[in-house]
Scaffold this motif. Structure first.
Motif, PDB file in Angstrom:
ATOM      1  N   VAL A   1       0.922  -1.176  -0.097  1.00 41.40           N
ATOM      2  CA  VAL A   1       0.017   0.157   0.085  1.00 41.40           C
ATOM      3  C   VAL A   1       0.812   1.154  -0.030  1.00 41.40           C
ATOM      4  N   ASP A   2       0.823   2.014  -1.012  1.00 42.14           N
ATOM      5  CA  ASP A   2       1.503   3.087  -1.200  1.00 42.14           C
ATOM      6  C   ASP A   2       1.042   4.533  -0.955  1.00 42.14           C
ATOM      7  N   LEU A   3       1.242   5.300   0.045  1.00 35.15           N
ATOM      8  CA  LEU A   3       0.513   6.449   0.454  1.00 35.15           C
ATOM      9  C   LEU A   3       0.405   7.428  -0.717  1.00 35.15           C
ATOM     10  N   VAL A   4       1.430   7.351  -1.742  1.00 38.25           N
ATOM     11  CA  VAL A   4       1.122   8.266  -2.807  1.00 38.25           C
ATOM     12  C   VAL A   4      -0.273   7.798  -3.455  1.00 38.25           C
ATOM     13  N   ASP A   5      -0.623   6.857  -3.824  1.00 40.08           N
ATOM     14  CA  ASP A   5      -1.633   6.394  -4.435  1.00 40.08           C
ATOM     15  C   ASP A   5      -2.904   6.903  -3.962  1.00 40.08           C
ATOM     16  N   TYR A   6      -2.884   7.472  -2.672  1.00 36.82           N
ATOM     17  CA  TYR A   6      -4.195   7.930  -1.887  1.00 36.82           C
ATOM     18  C   TYR A   6      -4.302   9.406  -1.849  1.00 36.82           C
ATOM     19  N   LYS A   7      -3.256  10.071  -2.317  1.00 32.92           N
ATOM     20  CA  LYS A   7      -3.334  11.510  -2.225  1.00 32.92           C
ATOM     21  C   LYS A   7      -4.032  12.180  -1.384  1.00 32.92           C
ATOM     22  N   LEU A   8      -3.639  11.796   0.035  1.00 30.91           N
ATOM     23  CA  LEU A   8      -4.341  12.529   1.336  1.00 30.91           C
ATOM     24  C   LEU A   8      -3.960  13.925   1.427  1.00 30.91           C
ATOM     25  N   PRO A   9      -4.967  14.918   1.427  1.00 33.13           N
ATOM     26  CA  PRO A   9      -4.169  16.062   1.638  1.00 33.13           C
ATOM     27  C   PRO A   9      -3.825  16.349   3.091  1.00 33.13           C
ATOM     28  N   LEU A  10      -3.460  17.381   3.646  1.00 37.29           N
ATOM     29  CA  LEU A  10      -3.345  17.472   5.352  1.00 37.29           C
ATOM     30  C   LEU A  10      -4.791  17.416   5.719  1.00 37.29           C
ATOM     31  N   LEU A  11      -4.852  16.742   6.822  1.00 35.33           N
ATOM     32  CA  LEU A  11      -6.052  16.307   7.443  1.00 35.33           C
ATOM     33  C   LEU A  11      -7.226  17.218   7.284  1.00 35.33           C
ATOM     34  N   ASP A  12      -8.257  17.010   6.450  1.00 37.55           N
ATOM     35  CA  ASP A  12      -9.268  17.753   6.134  1.00 37.55           C
ATOM     36  C   ASP A  12     -10.777  17.325   6.429  1.00 37.55           C
ATOM     37  N   GLU A  13     -10.762  16.573   7.585  1.00 41.72           N
ATOM     38  CA  GLU A  13     -12.157  16.005   7.906  1.00 41.72           C
ATOM     39  C   GLU A  13     -12.545  16.983   9.210  1.00 41.72           C
ATOM     40  N   ALA A  14     -13.869  17.280   9.377  1.00 44.80           N
ATOM     41  CA  ALA A  14     -14.316  18.221  10.276  1.00 44.80           C
ATOM     42  C   ALA A  14     -14.353  17.823  11.715  1.00 44.80           C
ATOM     43  N   TYR A  15     -14.383  16.479  11.718  1.00 42.06           N
ATOM     44  CA  TYR A  15     -14.575  15.531  13.306  1.00 42.06           C
ATOM     45  C   TYR A  15     -13.489  14.725  13.496  1.00 42.06           C
ATOM     46  N   PRO A  16     -13.312  14.709  14.771  1.00 38.09           N
ATOM     47  CA  PRO A  16     -12.233  13.623  14.880  1.00 38.09           C
ATOM     48  C   PRO A  16     -12.342  12.209  14.498  1.00 38.09           C
ATOM     49  N   ALA A  17     -11.314  11.451  13.981  1.00 35.65           N
ATOM     50  CA  ALA A  17     -11.548  10.234  13.383  1.00 35.65           C
ATOM     51  C   ALA A  17     -12.178   9.300  14.174  1.00 35.65           C
ATOM     52  N   ALA A  18     -11.988   9.413  15.693  1.00 42.16           N
ATOM     53  CA  ALA A  18     -12.656   8.615  16.640  1.00 42.16           C
ATOM     54  C   ALA A  18     -13.867   8.416  16.582  1.00 42.16           C
ATOM     55  N   MET A  19     -14.526   9.487  16.005  1.00 39.66           N
ATOM     56  CA  MET A  19     -15.916   9.427  15.720  1.00 39.66           C
ATOM     57  C   MET A  19     -16.552   8.725  14.562  1.00 39.66           C
ATOM     58  N   GLY A  20     -15.667   8.573  13.486  1.00 39.67           N
ATOM     59  CA  GLY A  20     -15.974   7.656  12.422  1.00 39.67           C
ATOM     60  C   GLY A  20     -16.892   8.495  11.435  1.00 39.67           C
ATOM     61  N   GLN A  21     -17.030   9.690  11.547  1.00 44.43           N
ATOM     62  CA  GLN A  21     -18.020  10.492  10.543  1.00 44.43           C
ATOM     63  C   GLN A  21     -16.974  11.111   9.483  1.00 44.43           C
ATOM     64  N   TYR A  22     -16.550  10.216   8.431  1.00 47.98           N
ATOM     65  CA  TYR A  22     -15.962  10.693   7.623  1.00 47.98           C
ATOM     66  C   TYR A  22     -16.694  11.310   6.330  1.00 47.98           C
ATOM     67  N   SER A  23     -16.213  12.431   5.822  1.00 45.12           N
ATOM     68  CA  SER A  23     -16.950  12.931   4.885  1.00 45.12           C
ATOM     69  C   SER A  23     -16.392  13.188   3.433  1.00 45.12           C
ATOM     70  N   GLN A  24     -14.949  13.020   3.575  1.00 46.76           N
ATOM     71  CA  GLN A  24     -14.448  13.166   2.187  1.00 46.76           C
ATOM     72  C   GLN A  24     -14.204  12.022   1.568  1.00 46.76           C
ATOM     73  N   PRO A  25     -14.160  11.923   0.165  1.00 46.42           N
ATOM     74  CA  PRO A  25     -14.051  10.689  -0.820  1.00 46.42           C
ATOM     75  C   PRO A  25     -12.596   9.998  -0.509  1.00 46.42           C
ATOM     76  N   HIS A  26     -11.730  11.058  -0.345  1.00 45.10           N
ATOM     77  CA  HIS A  26     -10.353  10.196  -0.179  1.00 45.10           C
ATOM     78  C   HIS A  26     -10.296   9.623   1.038  1.00 45.10           C
ATOM     79  N   THR A  27     -11.023   9.989   1.975  1.00 39.13           N
ATOM     80  CA  THR A  27     -10.978   9.392   3.510  1.00 39.13           C
ATOM     81  C   THR A  27     -11.476   7.934   3.480  1.00 39.13           C
ATOM     82  N   HIS A  28     -12.746   8.141   2.813  1.00 39.20           N
ATOM     83  CA  HIS A  28     -13.548   6.934   2.505  1.00 39.20           C
ATOM     84  C   HIS A  28     -12.747   5.840   1.865  1.00 39.20           C
ATOM     85  N   ALA A  29     -12.084   6.412   0.959  1.00 41.52           N
ATOM     86  CA  ALA A  29     -11.184   5.199   0.378  1.00 41.52           C
ATOM     87  C   ALA A  29     -10.093   4.634   1.073  1.00 41.52           C
TER      88      ALA A  29
END
Length: 190
Positions: free
Chosen positions: A39-67
């Motif tokens: 699994v190569d991080l380059v393939d996921y093109k994650l920007p600097l963390l851009d989710e409104a809620y903390p990850a522990a809440m599991g409320q992901y909103s961005q398509p790249h986060t879901h992938a």
């Protein structure tokens, strides 16, 4: 079949990690005790963390986060290939880890690191992060020196003993991933 992700934790152009991760994957792919995927991080093109809620809440909103979440959730354990930058973890790797929470919990993790001191300080920080995420980090670690495992600091030529250390790391990750399976199976937040 137990699934182990080998995560290439550097996105830097010309990175040494690509050769290291491919070496680890090549060795892993000969094993029959688990299924391995690079699994190569380059393939996921994650920007600097851009989710409104903390990850522990599991409320992901961005398509790249879901992938990214779908990929990480598909594994039972990980071997993270990481360089050491300024005595710590590469920003891209820390960012990728911070995007998620439940997808990491109750999984095994081992480390293959590289740097002037074998990348050991980056791994020490990753062990703390893994603890917070309730991951079981294994004792064995491959620590590759830029002085002895690379020619001219860039051509990867691991010392003979590194293969044995990698095999031990894989052994431990697979065993712990299997041991933690009942915990993962009993979780309702997956």
């Amino acid at each position: 079949m137990t699934r182990i992700g080998i995560i290439l934790g550097s996105t830097r152009p010309g990175r040494n990690g690509e050769a290291v991760a491919r070496w680890a994957y090549e060795i892993a792919s000969r094993r029959t005790d688990a299924e391995f995927e690079l699994v190569d991080l380059v393939d996921y093109k994650l920007p600097l963390l851009d989710e409104a809620y903390p990850a522990a809440m599991g409320q992901y909103s961005q398509p790249h986060t879901h992938a990214w979440a779908q990929k990480i959730a598909s594994f039972d354990g990980f071997v993270i290939v990481t360089p050491e930058y300024n005595h710590s973890v590469p920003g891209a790797l820390k960012n990728a880890i911070d995007f998620l929470h439940a997808e990491w919990v109750d999984k095994a993790v081992g480390f293959v690191s590289y740097g002037s001191t074998g990348g050991t300080r980056a791994v020490e920080h990753l062990r703390l992060i893994a603890g917070e995420l309730q991951m079981a980090d294994v004792r064995s670690q491959v620590a590759l020196s830029l002085f002895t495992d690379f020619e001219n600091f860039s051509t990867f030529k691991p010392a003979d003993g590194q293969r044995d250390t990698l095999a031990t790391t894989f052994d431990q990750v697979v065993r712990w991933a299997n041991a933690l399976a009942p915990l993962r199976a009993g979780r309702h937040d997956r």
